[in-house]
Scaffold this motif. Sequence first.
Motif, PDB file in Angstrom:
ATOM      1  N   UNK A 110      81.387  33.616  -1.489  1.00  0.00           N
ATOM      2  CA  UNK A 110      81.533  34.625  -2.407  1.00  0.00           C
ATOM      3  C   UNK A 110      82.971  34.805  -3.054  1.00  0.00           C
ATOM      4  N   UNK A 111      83.004  35.007  -4.522  1.00  0.00           N
ATOM      5  CA  UNK A 111      84.274  35.010  -5.112  1.00  0.00           C
ATOM      6  C   UNK A 111      84.119  36.461  -6.036  1.00  0.00           C
ATOM      7  N   UNK A 112      85.317  36.931  -6.115  1.00  0.00           N
ATOM      8  CA  UNK A 112      85.482  38.143  -6.960  1.00  0.00           C
ATOM      9  C   UNK A 112      86.458  37.650  -8.147  1.00  0.00           C
ATOM     10  N   UNK A 113      85.999  37.396  -9.472  1.00  0.00           N
ATOM     11  CA  UNK A 113      87.026  37.022 -10.490  1.00  0.00           C
ATOM     12  C   UNK A 113      87.837  37.985 -10.687  1.00  0.00           C
ATOM     13  N   UNK A 114      89.068  37.663 -11.136  1.00  0.00           N
ATOM     14  CA  UNK A 114      90.331  38.800 -11.539  1.00  0.00           C
ATOM     15  C   UNK A 114      89.728  39.505 -12.740  1.00  0.00           C
ATOM     16  N   UNK A 115      89.114  38.641 -13.788  1.00  0.00           N
ATOM     17  CA  UNK A 115      88.250  39.562 -14.994  1.00  0.00           C
ATOM     18  C   UNK A 115      86.966  39.208 -14.764  1.00  0.00           C
ATOM     19  N   UNK A 145      75.291  42.502  -8.524  1.00  0.00           N
ATOM     20  CA  UNK A 145      76.433  42.056  -7.529  1.00  0.00           C
ATOM     21  C   UNK A 145      77.511  41.982  -8.265  1.00  0.00           C
ATOM     22  N   UNK A 146      78.744  42.572  -7.463  1.00  0.00           N
ATOM     23  CA  UNK A 146      79.992  42.628  -7.946  1.00  0.00           C
ATOM     24  C   UNK A 146      80.773  41.090  -7.513  1.00  0.00           C
ATOM     25  N   UNK A 147      79.986  40.209  -6.840  1.00  0.00           N
ATOM     26  CA  UNK A 147      80.690  39.115  -6.636  1.00  0.00           C
ATOM     27  C   UNK A 147      80.010  37.831  -7.551  1.00  0.00           C
ATOM     28  N   UNK A 148      80.330  36.532  -7.281  1.00  0.00           N
ATOM     29  CA  UNK A 148      79.783  35.654  -7.892  1.00  0.00           C
ATOM     30  C   UNK A 148      79.563  34.646  -6.440  1.00  0.00           C
ATOM     31  N   UNK A 149      78.178  34.377  -6.265  1.00  0.00           N
ATOM     32  CA  UNK A 149      77.908  33.718  -5.047  1.00  0.00           C
ATOM     33  C   UNK A 149      77.438  32.003  -5.346  1.00  0.00           C
ATOM     34  N   UNK A 150      77.715  31.309  -4.217  1.00  0.00           N
ATOM     35  CA  UNK A 150      77.447  29.981  -4.492  1.00  0.00           C
ATOM     36  C   UNK A 150      77.040  29.465  -2.964  1.00  0.00           C
ATOM     37  N   UNK A 151      75.734  28.439  -2.969  1.00  0.00           N
ATOM     38  CA  UNK A 151      75.527  27.896  -1.471  1.00  0.00           C
ATOM     39  C   UNK A 151      75.673  26.501  -1.599  1.00  0.00           C
TER      40      UNK A 151
END
Length: 311
Positions: A110-115, A145-151
């Motif tokens: 899970x990633x939170x982009x700066x923008x 979701x406030x994050x980007x999720x990848x499997x």
Amino acid sequence: MPELRVGERRWSVAPGSNLLDALNSNGEAVPYSCRAGSCHACLVQCLQGQPSDTRPDALSPEQRQQGWRLACQCQVVEDLQVHTFDPQHDGRPAEVSAIDWLSAHVLRLRLVPQRPLRYSAGQHLVLWAGQVARPYSLASLPQEDRFLEFHIDCRQPGAFSDAARLLQIGDSIRLGELRGGALHYDADWHERPLWLLAAGTGLGPLFGILREALLQDHQGSIRVIHLAHDPSEHYLAKPLQAMAATRANLSIELWTPADLPTTLAQLRLISRQTQALLCGGPDSVDAFARRLYLAGLPRNQLLADAFLPRG
């Protein structure tokens, strides 16, 4: 012989040389994944000169106007100066907010982009860990979701999956190109039966699309089928079954390769209005698609996204 230039470096290459090979064989570490023009990890920007491009339709008109090309699909036919994609300069910064194992072989990142990033369920995003890049499908839903999720499938060794194993919360990562992909949810399907057939981590983008369908209160029946190497790799079984417990129109089926011949043979359409979305490795996607066509599904009602192996 044409001359190839990157920054202050320049060298001669044989006419017709593949641009990706010409760069990598001379010390320019341009990443790639599929070599088929699908993953977009090998983006380079042509500053002077033009290569011969076998896939001009693979990029948007805006990207092409800016000089971006897919190196794997280009041949050097004249003097050419290129700028290789620099994740520190050209990529968008993001931070690792969570990393955990959903099964023995599936890593959830899970990633939170700066923008904030505008995207839709089913799209792909190129991820950069240092100088290693690979495209992954988004498993998150932007509305919720406030994050980007990848499997990430870590069953086999790979440059990015090996790097991902070492990531920690708070680490920086760079985001490359966002692509549309073949999969999406369409509000016009609201009343139609919806089948989501996934193999392995192909479940990731379909999980996002399922959540989109439920968010829009899809009224037709929804059938989710997940094919995994063994029962322990049905890594989203519990959340899927929890969803099904609250939605009478949602059913979940968990398959393994041992089940496949029998279960595929038993697939029957309940309606010719069925919309099917397939995702996973090429062999599994092809097997699903062949059976659905034999069952009478019109070809324009099937959307498929096959995860191509590294070329």
